[in-house]
Design an enzyme around this catalytic site. Structure first.
Site, PDB file in Angstrom:
ATOM      1  N   PHE A 121       0.850  -1.188   0.000  1.00 48.88           N
ATOM      2  CA  PHE A 121       0.000   0.000   0.000  1.00 48.88           C
ATOM      3  C   PHE A 121       0.892   1.247   0.000  1.00 48.88           C
ATOM      4  CE2 PHE A 121      -2.754   3.257   1.743  1.00 48.88           C
ATOM      5  CZ  PHE A 121      -3.910   3.044   1.015  1.00 48.88           C
ATOM      6  N   ASP A 191       0.955  -4.682   8.897  1.00 52.41           N
ATOM      7  CA  ASP A 191      -0.133  -3.743   8.649  1.00 52.41           C
ATOM      8  C   ASP A 191      -1.411  -4.573   8.521  1.00 52.41           C
ATOM      9  OD1 ASP A 191      -2.029  -1.969   7.614  1.00 52.41           O
ATOM     10  OD2 ASP A 191      -0.507  -0.762   6.603  1.00 52.41           O
ATOM     11  N   TYR A 216     -11.398   2.560   9.975  1.00 53.25           N
ATOM     12  CA  TYR A 216     -12.581   2.895   9.161  1.00 53.25           C
ATOM     13  C   TYR A 216     -12.940   1.843   8.129  1.00 53.25           C
ATOM     14  CZ  TYR A 216      -8.745   4.740   6.268  1.00 53.25           C
ATOM     15  OH  TYR A 216      -7.577   4.890   5.576  1.00 53.25           O
ATOM     16  N   LYS A 217     -12.139   0.776   8.035  1.00 52.48           N
ATOM     17  CA  LYS A 217     -12.436  -0.269   7.047  1.00 52.48           C
ATOM     18  C   LYS A 217     -13.345  -1.310   7.701  1.00 52.48           C
ATOM     19  CE  LYS A 217      -8.374   0.833   4.352  1.00 52.48           C
ATOM     20  NZ  LYS A 217      -6.926   0.677   4.223  1.00 52.48           N
ATOM     21  N   ARG A 365     -12.446  -4.019  -7.394  1.00 55.47           N
ATOM     22  CA  ARG A 365     -12.279  -4.635  -6.078  1.00 55.47           C
ATOM     23  C   ARG A 365     -13.641  -4.752  -5.405  1.00 55.47           C
ATOM     24  NH1 ARG A 365      -8.484  -1.953  -1.530  1.00 55.47           N
ATOM     25  NH2 ARG A 365     -10.126  -0.415  -1.655  1.00 55.47           N
TER      26      ARG A 365
HETATM   27  C1  LIG Z   1      -6.160   1.768   4.012  1.00 53.86           C
HETATM   28  C2  LIG Z   1      -4.727   1.515   4.306  1.00 53.86           C
HETATM   29  C3  LIG Z   1      -3.958   2.490   4.945  1.00 53.86           C
HETATM   30  C4  LIG Z   1      -4.566   3.828   5.227  1.00 53.86           C
HETATM   31  O1  LIG Z   1      -3.750   4.740   5.859  1.00 53.86           O
HETATM   32  P1  LIG Z   1      -4.395   6.122   6.328  1.00 53.86           P
HETATM   33  O2  LIG Z   1      -3.315   6.795   7.043  1.00 53.86           O
HETATM   34  O3  LIG Z   1      -5.584   5.789   7.186  1.00 53.86           O
HETATM   35  O4  LIG Z   1      -4.862   6.860   5.127  1.00 53.86           O
HETATM   36  C5  LIG Z   1      -2.645   2.173   5.258  1.00 53.86           C
HETATM   37  N1  LIG Z   1      -2.126   0.968   4.950  1.00 53.86           N
HETATM   38  C6  LIG Z   1      -2.853   0.014   4.315  1.00 53.86           C
HETATM   39  C7  LIG Z   1      -2.250  -1.308   4.004  1.00 53.86           C
HETATM   40  C8  LIG Z   1      -4.159   0.275   3.962  1.00 53.86           C
HETATM   41  O5  LIG Z   1      -4.880  -0.645   3.328  1.00 53.86           O
END
Ligand SMILES: *Cc1c(COP(=O)(O)O)cnc(C)c1O
Length: 406
Positions: A121, A191, A216-217, A365
């Site tokens: 990511f 992560d 938030y996911k 997705r």
């Molecule tokens: C969604 C996601 C993030 C999001 O990071 P934010 O700081 O909340 O924007 C980080 N790492 C991964 C792997 C994600 O899927």
């Protein structure tokens, strides 16, 4: 079995009522922004009117505001196989990636390489690049996923991986990779953005060093909800936080000039906690504590297998190809397909009430959230997609126009 039979027999079916979902929408994007729990608006109203409006600043003590990061962290700990005192709910995942990486570098001072996989990511990669520019000697090493083991040379301080890949949904073997990296003398940061609230995670069962994740996911904490940070108890008091803010101080209200880190996980806090965001996150986490995560995993595997089976004729007819591992057990709680017209197809789907998302260059997705989705939704979504393809409903100027968020 028919979808109706499966929905009748589904032990998680009652949870759908616990969410506020718009009529006529099939929501396949709960992996990106979890749906709104029915209890959240009332809780936010109560925090605003009573705790903030009436209680004013006294609520830091009287309404439990000041302990919220640790209290909610302890609840998240139960979802990810951590012990009380090992998790705090705070900051964004990006900031927590920074904190975890700098902590790992500090814990492994003779080594300077931060290792990760290409295509991780972006924020995880960008944070590494920023740290390399900031910290003398620190380096980023990015290799293909299947080259990680060979890249664990004696200069690697830390391996950062996302357990479930955001684009393909491929799930990494946390137990095996953690053991391999630690045997090579590296620390491991996981992560868990696409793991927490999607299936059971066992951080301590695999001796993880550090972890971060998103609120938030799958945890349904609301847009921009605080994330979380895990640091194994054995490391906590051995690391000086790089972001040495006053909320991580041993005595923040002594207002001393010099920083002294708090003991335990508290030292990973930085500034004043965002109480409204934490309140919404806590509603989502509390709901998850009522759900059985292994049942959630079973259902998401079934949803994924059904989706995959229903898509097979569309792959033949309309040129989709599976962009996720073929075996459901090797995926997280999402399934992805590649198609050269992926963007306008996803826009057309949304216009017909099926919401997923698009990831460059060609990936559609679909998130499979077991508390909100019915088996019937899967059948209906694929039927709508078939209609969109057969009748070329995606090929309009409106659907081709790129928006800021895809
Ligand atoms: C969604 C996601 C993030 C999001 O990071 P934010 O700081 O909340 O924007 C980080 N790492 C991964 C792997 C994600 O899927």
């Amino acid at each position: 079995m028919t979808a109706a039979d499966l929905d009748r027999a589904d032990p998680l079916a009652p949870f759908r009522e616990r969410f506020l979902l718009p009529e006529g929408v099939i929501y396949l994007d709960g992996n990106s922004l979890g749906a709104l729990p029915r209890d959240t608006p009332g809780r936010i109203e109560q925090v605003m009117r009573h705790e903030w409006g009436d209680g004013l600043i006294g609520s830091w003590n009287d309404a439990g505001w000041v302990q919220a990061p640790q209290r909610i962290g302890d609840k998240i700990a139960r979802l990810i196989g951590a012990d009380p005192g090992e998790v705090v709910a705070c900051d964004s995942t990006s900031i927590n990636v920074f904190k975890a990486l700098t902590a790992a570098l500090a814990l492994n001072p003779a080594r300077r390489v931060m290792l990760t996989e290409a295509g991780n990511f972006p924020t995880d990669l960008y944070m590494m690049q920023g740290i390399a520019a900031l910290c003398p000697g620190a380096q980023v090493r990015t290799v293909a996923a299947d080259a990680i083991a060979r890249a664990l040379t004696p200069d690697v301080a830390v391996l950062l991986l996302t357990q479930v890949h955001y684009k393909t949904g491929a799930m990494r073997d946390m137990v095996r990779i953690t053991a391999q990296a630690q045997a090579a003398g590296a620390l491991v940061i996981w992560d868990l953005s696409h793991s927490a609230g999607a299936f059971p995670v066992d951080l301590n069962g695999c001796n993880a060093d550090l972890a971060v994740g998103c609120g938030y996911k799958f945890l349904n904490g609301g847009p921009g909800a605080p994330g979380f940070l895990f640091c194994a108890a054995r490391h906590q008091d051995r690391v000086m936080p790089a972001l040495s803010g006053w909320f991580g101080h041993a005595a923040p209200f002594a207002f001393r000039d010099d920083y002294a880190a708090a003991t335990g996980i508290t030292r990973f806090l930085v500034g004043t906690p965002p109480i409204l965001g934490l309140a919404a996150l806590e509603v989502g986490v509390d709901m998850w504590l009522e759900a059985d995560l292994s049942l959630a995993r079973t259902k998401s595997l079934q949803l994924g297998a059904r989706f995959q089976q229903a898509m097979e004729p569309l792959c033949q007819r309309h040129g989709f190809s599976l962009a996720s591992p073929v075996a459901a057990a090797r995926r997280g709680s999402q399934i992805s397909y590649a198609h050269p017209q992926g963007y306008p197809i996803m826009r057309a789907l949304a216009a017909h009430g099926v919401i997923g998302d698009f990831r460059d260059p060609d990936v559609l997705r679909f998130g499979l959230t077991p508390l909100t989705l019915r088996f019937g939704d899967i059948d209906a979504a694929v039927a709508i997609l078939d209609d969109i393809m057969t009748n070329r409903r995606w090929d309009t100027p409106d659907h081709h126009a790129r928006r800021a968020v895809t």
